[in-house]
Scaffold this motif. Structure first.
Motif, PDB file in Angstrom:
ATOM      1  N   LEU A  64       1.001  -1.492   0.392  1.00 34.40           N
ATOM      2  CA  LEU A  64      -0.152  -0.031  -0.174  1.00 34.40           C
ATOM      3  C   LEU A  64       1.079   0.972   0.038  1.00 34.40           C
ATOM      4  N   GLU A  65       0.880   2.371  -0.478  1.00 35.55           N
ATOM      5  CA  GLU A  65       1.606   3.404  -0.815  1.00 35.55           C
ATOM      6  C   GLU A  65       0.038   4.737  -0.439  1.00 35.55           C
ATOM      7  N   PHE A  66       0.396   5.321  -0.141  1.00 31.59           N
ATOM      8  CA  PHE A  66      -0.448   6.314   0.724  1.00 31.59           C
ATOM      9  C   PHE A  66       0.492   8.055   0.485  1.00 31.59           C
ATOM     10  N   LYS A  67       0.913   8.333  -0.418  1.00 29.65           N
ATOM     11  CA  LYS A  67       1.528   9.852  -1.102  1.00 29.65           C
ATOM     12  C   LYS A  67       0.655  11.044  -0.860  1.00 29.65           C
ATOM     13  N   ASN A  68      -0.573  10.433  -0.940  1.00 28.18           N
ATOM     14  CA  ASN A  68      -0.859  11.834  -0.647  1.00 28.18           C
ATOM     15  C   ASN A  68      -2.459  11.913   0.390  1.00 28.18           C
ATOM     16  N   ILE A  69      -2.407  11.939   1.465  1.00 42.32           N
ATOM     17  CA  ILE A  69      -3.551  12.063   2.287  1.00 42.32           C
ATOM     18  C   ILE A  69      -4.735  13.844   2.606  1.00 42.32           C
ATOM     19  N   VAL A  70      -6.315  13.178   2.749  1.00 42.74           N
ATOM     20  CA  VAL A  70      -6.839  14.234   3.704  1.00 42.74           C
ATOM     21  C   VAL A  70      -7.143  14.191   4.552  1.00 42.74           C
ATOM     22  N   LEU A  71      -7.312  14.806   5.283  1.00 41.97           N
ATOM     23  CA  LEU A  71      -8.238  14.517   6.811  1.00 41.97           C
ATOM     24  C   LEU A  71      -8.798  15.826   6.383  1.00 41.97           C
ATOM     25  N   LEU A 161     -14.928  15.168  -4.898  1.00 44.33           N
ATOM     26  CA  LEU A 161     -14.191  15.459  -6.447  1.00 44.33           C
ATOM     27  C   LEU A 161     -12.446  16.427  -6.113  1.00 44.33           C
ATOM     28  N   TYR A 162     -12.415  16.633  -5.145  1.00 44.72           N
ATOM     29  CA  TYR A 162     -11.280  17.444  -4.467  1.00 44.72           C
ATOM     30  C   TYR A 162     -10.520  16.136  -4.240  1.00 44.72           C
ATOM     31  N   ALA A 163     -10.973  14.893  -3.828  1.00 45.15           N
ATOM     32  CA  ALA A 163     -10.002  13.695  -3.720  1.00 45.15           C
ATOM     33  C   ALA A 163      -9.363  12.960  -5.638  1.00 45.15           C
ATOM     34  N   LYS A 164     -10.818  12.921  -6.185  1.00 40.59           N
ATOM     35  CA  LYS A 164     -10.349  13.538  -7.293  1.00 40.59           C
ATOM     36  C   LYS A 164      -9.170  14.313  -8.343  1.00 40.59           C
ATOM     37  N   ALA A 165      -9.296  15.208  -7.784  1.00 42.50           N
ATOM     38  CA  ALA A 165      -8.744  16.412  -8.633  1.00 42.50           C
ATOM     39  C   ALA A 165      -7.439  16.596  -8.310  1.00 42.50           C
ATOM     40  N   HIS A 166      -6.872  15.712  -6.885  1.00 41.76           N
ATOM     41  CA  HIS A 166      -5.858  16.305  -5.950  1.00 41.76           C
ATOM     42  C   HIS A 166      -4.993  14.555  -6.053  1.00 41.76           C
ATOM     43  N   ASN A 167      -5.171  13.435  -6.987  1.00 40.24           N
ATOM     44  CA  ASN A 167      -5.139  12.419  -6.829  1.00 40.24           C
ATOM     45  C   ASN A 167      -4.411  11.690  -5.513  1.00 40.24           C
ATOM     46  N   THR A 168      -5.143  12.027  -4.719  1.00 40.07           N
ATOM     47  CA  THR A 168      -5.750  11.725  -3.505  1.00 40.07           C
ATOM     48  C   THR A 168      -5.555   9.911  -2.910  1.00 40.07           C
ATOM     49  N   ASP A 169      -4.565   9.662  -1.619  1.00 44.92           N
ATOM     50  CA  ASP A 169      -4.590   8.127  -1.796  1.00 44.92           C
ATOM     51  C   ASP A 169      -5.493   7.983  -0.576  1.00 44.92           C
ATOM     52  N   ILE A 171      -8.632   9.134   2.677  1.00 45.91           N
ATOM     53  CA  ILE A 171      -9.486  10.137   3.172  1.00 45.91           C
ATOM     54  C   ILE A 171      -9.120   9.558   4.584  1.00 45.91           C
ATOM     55  N   ILE A 172      -9.050  10.637   5.572  1.00 45.95           N
ATOM     56  CA  ILE A 172      -9.545  10.117   7.474  1.00 45.95           C
ATOM     57  C   ILE A 172     -10.664  11.230   7.805  1.00 45.95           C
ATOM     58  N   ALA A 173     -11.780  10.807   7.984  1.00 48.94           N
ATOM     59  CA  ALA A 173     -12.479  11.053   8.546  1.00 48.94           C
ATOM     60  C   ALA A 173     -13.233  10.306   9.362  1.00 48.94           C
TER      61      ALA A 173
END
Length: 203
Positions: A64-71, A161-169, A171-173
């Motif tokens: 698994l690779e999580f290069k871009n994480i969104v909180l 939309l944000y996840a798709k546009a910014h190559n997010t690997d 999301i933590i919610a």
């Protein structure tokens, strides 16, 4: 599967529950229901869901690779708890971390009182206050280089939309696990459409 997994996680005092989504379409979910959504409501631990295409089936040792994480920040006290998981994942996977808050309502009375000022001025003041709150979450040495984004719209939709546009690997919610509560619409949207891996953390 849902009941037995929840029982096993509780019995073994698991730190996290991990599952792979089958990637059912919204139409099929309507008739068969979603085990992933039900499991998110049932387990008491943080729940990590991996999209079906995230791990190559032919790989001997899936990585698994999580290069871009969104909180996904709610700007409530629970964000401090979510931040611990974000930092742990970011450190483990050497990831870039971005704190995102979606401003849904035109005015939040908890942030600022009703005013007789013009609508645009009230909105501008609200955005400034929310931006400051978002940046205040970064006041640790580990988060000084973290980016923040304040979006407008429906949280679930905007995060997708944000996840798709910014190559997010990942999301933590947060997810409300109190008895009688229904899974939050934001978490529902993220788990149903799964633009990337999603970690829901009981708050």
């Amino acid at each position: 599967p849902v009941i037995e997994t929840a029982k096993a996680a509780k019995r073994t005092k698991a730190d996290i529950v991990i599952a792979e989504s089958h990637g059912l379409s919204g139409f099929r979910q309507l008739f068969t229901g979603s085990i992933i959504l039900r499991m998110a409501q049932s387990v008491s631990q943080p729940f990590l869901v991996i999209p079906p295409c995230k791990i190559a089936p032919e790989a001997d040792i899936p990585k698994l690779e999580f290069k871009n994480i969104v909180l996904a920040c709610s700007l409530l006290d629970t964000d401090v708890y979510l931040k611990k998981y974000a930092l742990a994942f970011a450190e483990k996977f050497n990831s870039k971390l971005c704190l995102v808050h979606v401003m849904e309502s035109p005015l939040k009375e908890a942030v600022m009182e009703m005013a007789s000022a013009p609508y645009q001025e009230v909105q501008r003041c609200l955005e400034e206050k929310l931006s400051l709150q978002l940046k205040s979450l970064m006041q640790t040495k580990h988060l000084m280089q973290t980016k923040t984004h304040l979006l407008r719209g429906v949280p679930g939709e905007e995060l997708l939309l944000y996840a798709k546009a910014h190559n997010t690997d990942l999301i933590i919610a947060g997810i409300d696990k109190r008895p009688g509560r229904i899974i939050a619409t934001t978490a529902t949207a993220l788990l149903r459409y799964l633009p990337c891996a999603v970690l829901t953390v009981p708050t």
